[in-house]
Design a protein around this motif. Sequence first.
Motif, PDB file in Angstrom:
ATOM      1  N   PRO A  90      -4.936 -27.386  17.080  1.00 14.98           N
ATOM      2  CA  PRO A  90      -3.952 -28.359  17.582  1.00 14.98           C
ATOM      3  C   PRO A  90      -4.323 -29.776  17.185  1.00 14.98           C
ATOM      4  CG  PRO A  90      -4.691 -26.854  19.326  1.00 14.98           C
ATOM      5  CD  PRO A  90      -5.612 -26.654  18.164  1.00 14.98           C
ATOM      6  N   HIS A 109      -5.659 -22.081  18.901  1.00 13.30           N
ATOM      7  CA  HIS A 109      -4.784 -22.667  19.920  1.00 13.30           C
ATOM      8  C   HIS A 109      -5.110 -22.137  21.312  1.00 13.30           C
ATOM      9  CE1 HIS A 109      -1.853 -24.982  17.475  1.00 13.30           C
ATOM     10  NE2 HIS A 109      -2.373 -24.236  16.512  1.00 13.30           N
ATOM     11  N   ASP A 138       0.853 -29.662  13.118  1.00 16.60           N
ATOM     12  CA  ASP A 138      -0.607 -29.668  13.223  1.00 16.60           C
ATOM     13  C   ASP A 138      -1.243 -29.637  11.835  1.00 16.60           C
ATOM     14  OD1 ASP A 138      -0.556 -29.633  16.029  1.00 16.60           O
ATOM     15  OD2 ASP A 138      -0.424 -27.438  16.065  1.00 16.60           O
TER      16      ASP A 138
END
Length: 433
Positions: A62, A107, A19
Motif C-alpha cells: 500500500p 496488503h 499503489d
Amino acid sequence: MAIFHSSGLADEADFDSLDQRFWWQATGPSLSRLLALSGYTDKDQQSHIHWYHQFITAALGPRPIAGTKLLFQPCPVFDGSACELSINFKERSPERTVRFTIEATGHEAGTNADPFNQDESTRLLQSMVGNVGGLDLHQFNIFAEKLFFSPEDAAALLPHVPQGTPLSQVWLAFDLLRGGDIMAKVYFMPILKWIETGIPTKDLVFDAARRCDKHGSYERPIQLLDDFLCEGVAPPVVEMVAIDCINSLDARIKVYLRTDANTLGKARHLLTLGGRLSGELVEQGLEALSELWPVLFCLPEGTDIDNIEVFPAGSYCGCAVEMKPDREEPETKLHIPVRKIQGTDAQLCESLSKWFKQRGHTEFSAKYKENLENVFPHHDLERTGGTHTFVSFSYTKRAGVYMTMYYSTKIFVTSLKVDIWEGYDNFWRQRKH
C-alpha cells in the motif's frame, strides 16, 4: 509489456494500481539513473527496469496516504523508506554493480492474517522462480520454516514484543548484474523467534544453517564463529542472517553481528574474529582499512586512529560473517553506519571521492557527488545527511578493496529526525544474551 522511455519512466497506463504507480515514481527513476551512471548497457538497463516494474513495484504494498497510519511499517531503511539502493565498488574492476533492498509488503501485513509481514516476500520469490535464472529457494525454505510464525503464533507473541521493536521478519535484496541476470538474497531477523522461544539468536541461526547441507557442511565456519561469540564479557550478538538464493557451491550464509566496535582497533578485532583469521590477504585488508579510516572519518594527522571513538555514544560498526559450504574459514565484512558520522552527505561524498582517487579510480572519484545528485535530485546533499546509510568494507583476493555504498531513497522524510531502528537499539540495550 511495459514501455519505458529514454527518461526511464513508464506510461501511466502500464500500472495496475495507484499503489504500483506511486512506488514506481518514488523509486524507479532513481534506479534508472543509477544503472545508467554505473555504465550498464542500454539493453541491460531496459531489461532490469522492465523486471523491476513487473515484480517489485507491486510488491511494495500500500502507498502512504497523508493522515492515514500504515497497518505495518516496513523498515529496510532506518528512516522508513521502503527501498534502499546501493552500488558495489571493486578496486580491481572498472565496473560497479547496482543493488537494492526492499521489504516486500502485502496488503494484509499488520492484520491478524499476517501480523509480521511474512507472506508477500514468500509470494514474490515464488513468482520469480522460472523468471529469474538460477533462482533457488532451498535455503530460503529452511530458514523460513525455522524463523517464520503461523498467524496464530504471531498473534500470541505480539503482546510480549517490547513496544517500539520493529516487527519485520524478512527483507529481500537483488544484485542487478551485467547481461540482465539477477541475484536474489534474503535477510531474516531472528529476534522475534528468540522472544517466543528463549533460544539465543545465534543458536536459532546456526541450527538452520546446519540443515543447509545440499552442497556440503557449514559446520567448520559455524564452529569458528561460535567460539568467537562465546569469548569475552560482552561478545557480539547475532542480529540478522542472509542467504543467497542460488543452487551453488558458492551459496553463502551471512551472519550479521551487533557489536561494540566504534574504533579502528575494535574494527580490526572484528574482521579477524579475535585473531582467528590470519594470513597475507587478511593483513592486506587490515592495512587498507587503516588507510581508509582517517579519510572516511576526517581524522587529522597525529590522531590515535586505533583508539579514538568515531561514533556518537551507542553507535557501532556491524560485521557480516560470510560462510560457504565445506570451507574451513569464513570471510568477514565491516558495515560502517556512515549516517551516524557528523556532517552532510556532501562532506561524506568528499571523503569517499578522496578514497576512490587514492585507490586509482580517478573518474569515479571526480563524478561521485555529481552522480549522487543526479540519482537523487530531491535530496539536498549540501544541507543534510542520511542519503548514505552504510558503507561496507572487505578485502578479497579477486577484487582487492571491496566496498558497497548504501543509499536511502528518502521516500517519507528529508531529515534525520526519524529513526525506526532505535527500536532495535532499545531492544538490545534492555536484553542480555
